[in-house]
Design a protein around this motif. Structure first.
Motif, PDB file in Angstrom:
ATOM      1  N   UNK A 179      13.986   6.243  -7.403  1.00 34.80           N
ATOM      2  CA  UNK A 179      14.087   7.156  -8.544  1.00 34.80           C
ATOM      3  C   UNK A 179      12.722   7.296  -9.195  1.00 34.80           C
ATOM      4  N   UNK A 180      12.402   8.489  -9.639  1.00 38.29           N
ATOM      5  CA  UNK A 180      11.153   8.692 -10.373  1.00 38.29           C
ATOM      6  C   UNK A 180      11.152   7.792 -11.617  1.00 38.29           C
ATOM      7  N   UNK A 181      10.053   7.129 -11.845  1.00 37.74           N
ATOM      8  CA  UNK A 181       9.949   6.232 -12.986  1.00 37.74           C
ATOM      9  C   UNK A 181      10.346   4.806 -12.693  1.00 37.74           C
ATOM     10  N   UNK A 223      10.095   1.124 -11.146  1.00 34.14           N
ATOM     11  CA  UNK A 223       8.886   0.337 -10.931  1.00 34.14           C
ATOM     12  C   UNK A 223       8.765  -0.072  -9.471  1.00 34.14           C
ATOM     13  N   UNK A 224       7.537  -0.259  -9.041  1.00 37.14           N
ATOM     14  CA  UNK A 224       7.292  -0.719  -7.674  1.00 37.14           C
ATOM     15  C   UNK A 224       7.898  -2.106  -7.454  1.00 37.14           C
ATOM     16  N   UNK A 225       7.881  -2.909  -8.502  1.00 37.62           N
ATOM     17  CA  UNK A 225       8.487  -4.233  -8.399  1.00 37.62           C
ATOM     18  C   UNK A 225       9.977  -4.161  -8.129  1.00 37.62           C
ATOM     19  N   UNK A 226      10.664  -3.202  -8.765  1.00 31.88           N
ATOM     20  CA  UNK A 226      12.105  -3.050  -8.547  1.00 31.88           C
ATOM     21  C   UNK A 226      12.397  -2.635  -7.113  1.00 31.88           C
ATOM     22  N   UNK A 227      11.607  -1.714  -6.595  1.00 35.64           N
ATOM     23  CA  UNK A 227      11.821  -1.248  -5.224  1.00 35.64           C
ATOM     24  C   UNK A 227      11.517  -2.361  -4.228  1.00 35.64           C
ATOM     25  N   UNK A 228      10.447  -3.102  -4.464  1.00 31.65           N
ATOM     26  CA  UNK A 228      10.097  -4.214  -3.579  1.00 31.65           C
ATOM     27  C   UNK A 228      11.194  -5.274  -3.591  1.00 31.65           C
ATOM     28  N   UNK A 229      11.742  -5.555  -4.742  1.00 35.40           N
ATOM     29  CA  UNK A 229      12.826  -6.530  -4.831  1.00 35.40           C
ATOM     30  C   UNK A 229      14.034  -6.063  -4.028  1.00 35.40           C
ATOM     31  N   UNK A 230      14.321  -4.756  -4.053  1.00 28.70           N
ATOM     32  CA  UNK A 230      15.424  -4.214  -3.260  1.00 28.70           C
ATOM     33  C   UNK A 230      15.178  -4.451  -1.771  1.00 28.70           C
ATOM     34  N   UNK A 231      13.944  -4.240  -1.343  1.00 26.68           N
ATOM     35  CA  UNK A 231      13.593  -4.449   0.067  1.00 26.68           C
ATOM     36  C   UNK A 231      13.728  -5.914   0.462  1.00 26.68           C
ATOM     37  N   UNK A 232      13.337  -6.806  -0.435  1.00 21.38           N
ATOM     38  CA  UNK A 232      13.421  -8.234  -0.148  1.00 21.38           C
ATOM     39  C   UNK A 232      14.874  -8.717  -0.172  1.00 21.38           C
ATOM     40  N   UNK A 233      15.656  -8.202  -1.102  1.00 22.01           N
ATOM     41  CA  UNK A 233      17.070  -8.570  -1.157  1.00 22.01           C
ATOM     42  C   UNK A 233      17.810  -8.096   0.092  1.00 22.01           C
ATOM     43  N   UNK A 270       0.828  -1.210   0.000  1.00 19.61           N
ATOM     44  CA  UNK A 270       0.000   0.000   0.000  1.00 19.61           C
ATOM     45  C   UNK A 270       0.861   1.259   0.000  1.00 19.61           C
ATOM     46  N   UNK A 271       1.966   1.245   0.743  1.00 29.31           N
ATOM     47  CA  UNK A 271       2.892   2.382   0.759  1.00 29.31           C
ATOM     48  C   UNK A 271       3.465   2.612  -0.636  1.00 29.31           C
ATOM     49  N   UNK A 272       3.880   1.541  -1.285  1.00 26.88           N
ATOM     50  CA  UNK A 272       4.451   1.656  -2.630  1.00 26.88           C
ATOM     51  C   UNK A 272       3.413   2.174  -3.625  1.00 26.88           C
ATOM     52  N   UNK A 273       2.183   1.705  -3.488  1.00 31.98           N
ATOM     53  CA  UNK A 273       1.129   2.149  -4.417  1.00 31.98           C
ATOM     54  C   UNK A 273       0.801   3.626  -4.223  1.00 31.98           C
ATOM     55  N   UNK A 274       1.003   4.154  -3.019  1.00 32.15           N
ATOM     56  CA  UNK A 274       0.733   5.569  -2.766  1.00 32.15           C
ATOM     57  C   UNK A 274       1.900   6.466  -3.171  1.00 32.15           C
ATOM     58  N   UNK A 275       3.017   5.877  -3.529  1.00 30.96           N
ATOM     59  CA  UNK A 275       4.205   6.640  -3.907  1.00 30.96           C
ATOM     60  C   UNK A 275       4.130   6.966  -5.396  1.00 30.96           C
ATOM     61  N   UNK A 276       3.737   8.196  -5.710  1.00 32.88           N
ATOM     62  CA  UNK A 276       3.443   8.577  -7.094  1.00 32.88           C
ATOM     63  C   UNK A 276       4.659   8.524  -8.013  1.00 32.88           C
ATOM     64  N   UNK A 277       5.856   8.653  -7.464  1.00 38.04           N
ATOM     65  CA  UNK A 277       7.048   8.639  -8.305  1.00 38.04           C
ATOM     66  C   UNK A 277       7.313   7.277  -8.919  1.00 38.04           C
ATOM     67  N   UNK A 278       6.711   6.224  -8.371  1.00 38.50           N
ATOM     68  CA  UNK A 278       6.932   4.872  -8.872  1.00 38.50           C
ATOM     69  C   UNK A 278       5.883   4.498  -9.905  1.00 38.50           C
ATOM     70  N   UNK A 279       6.195   3.472 -10.681  1.00 42.59           N
ATOM     71  CA  UNK A 279       5.281   3.037 -11.744  1.00 42.59           C
ATOM     72  C   UNK A 279       4.960   1.548 -11.591  1.00 42.59           C
ATOM     73  N   UNK A 280       3.885   1.128 -12.265  1.00 42.60           N
ATOM     74  CA  UNK A 280       3.510  -0.274 -12.277  1.00 42.60           C
ATOM     75  C   UNK A 280       2.876  -0.721 -10.983  1.00 42.60           C
ATOM     76  N   UNK A 281       2.364  -1.933 -10.996  1.00 37.24           N
ATOM     77  CA  UNK A 281       1.771  -2.509  -9.793  1.00 37.24           C
ATOM     78  C   UNK A 281       2.656  -3.654  -9.318  1.00 37.24           C
ATOM     79  N   UNK A 282       2.315  -4.196  -8.150  1.00 41.94           N
ATOM     80  CA  UNK A 282       3.135  -5.248  -7.579  1.00 41.94           C
ATOM     81  C   UNK A 282       2.258  -6.129  -6.705  1.00 41.94           C
TER      82      UNK A 282
END
Length: 314
Positions: A138-140, A142-152, A110-122
């Protein structure tokens, strides 16, 4: 010729174009762009008035090979000279997203989905798979990329803690350590208490005692959403695999995403024989290894609760 030089100097040092909308222009310069491409992007975005002058100025000042990719924000009418300095020094817009310790994986999504700078769903990842931290984005991106960083980040931290874990812990796998860490996270907000809270639960597991943790019951009832009231007797008797008052051992999954301190505590608990703890009225807990002493501590806490309830009445 003189007029051309003067015009070029004015274009370089004087006010730049006005922003098309608002008080500033936001632009992303991707990695790998050549100097003419950067100049063209800036001109197209209305950040500079002349791509040619920008290219010449970048070469004359020695900045041509130092320009850095990233997201930039330029106030309306920023002089080209300042635009060039910003790109040379990499004065990019820095954006961050923060995941609080203990939140559920659904809350993270939900936090990632509210972050307007990110794109795509996850999709929502498994509970406990994320490391709560503040992450730069970074603006643009993807939410999937950021989530993967958190999981890694979680995986890397857990691997290191597991290798250095204390001896004799009652876990069959790192996943079980994450489960206990998630319970520890929910039981106290005080980082210095977490190793001792972890020790209580580990001591209980070793003795075959039930964990009897309120947060696990709440997770079984709501999926991690606060109840909005104290646990009722009927709720403590709920039929749920997360009800550690009635089910022995660890819950089937984590009940949230534990932070660094809780994970470290679960894998390197305090050295203590404590089996019980209860709130002390100051935001912390009082511990004991004797049930009768624990009952007295509980009675004191109940008395504090009653006084507070009476004071809260109009």
């Amino acid at each position: 010729m003189a007029l051309l030089v003067i015009a070029g100097l004015w274009t370089y040092a004087g006010p730049g174009p006005s922003a098309r909308q608002g008080a500033a222009t936001d632009i992303i310069l991707p990695p790998g762009e050549s100097l003419p491409q950067i100049a063209g992007s800036l001109k197209h975005a209305h950040v500079i008035g002349s791509a040619t002058v920008f290219v010449v100025a970048a070469k004359l000042t020695g900045a041509a090979r130092l320009l850095k990719a990233g997201e930039y924000e330029f106030p309306s009418a920023t002089p080209m000279s300042k635009v060039l300095i910003a790109l040379r020094d990499g004065r990019v817009v820095r954006r961050f997203v923060t995941v609080p310790e203990g939140v559920t994986s659904q809350a993270v999504v939900d936090i990632l989905r509210r972050t307007d700078a990110l794109t795509g769903d996850v999709a929502t990842p498994p509970e406990g798979a994320i490391l709560p931290e503040t992450y730069e984005i970074r603006r643009g991106e993807t939410r999937g990329e950021v989530l993967r960083q958190m999981m890694d980040a979680r995986d890397a931290l857990l691997a290191g803690l597991w290798r250095a874990r204390a001896r004799g812990l009652p876990y069959r796998s790192p996943a079980e350590a994450v489960i206990l860490a998630s319970v520890v996270e929910k039981e106290t907000a005080k980082a210095d208490e977490r190793p001792r809270i972890a020790a209580v639960f580990i001591n209980r597991l070793k003795k075959g005692m039930r964990l009897e943790s309120d947060p696990t019951v709440i997770y079984g009832l709501t999926g991690g959403t606060p109840l909005g009231h104290g646990l009722r007797v009927s709720e403590l008797a709920s039929a749920s695999p997360y009800n550690t008052y009635s089910v022995a051992g660890l819950p089937p999954t984590p009940i949230g995403n534990p932070g660094r301190a809780a994970l470290a505590a679960a894998l390197d608990p305090a050295s203590t024989d404590d089996l019980y703890f209860v709130a002390d009225g100051t935001g912390g807990h009082v511990f004991s290894d004797d049930y009768q002493i624990h009952l007295r501590n509980v009675a004191r806490w109940r008395a504090i609760e009653q006084v507070r309830a009476a004071e809260a009445k109009p």
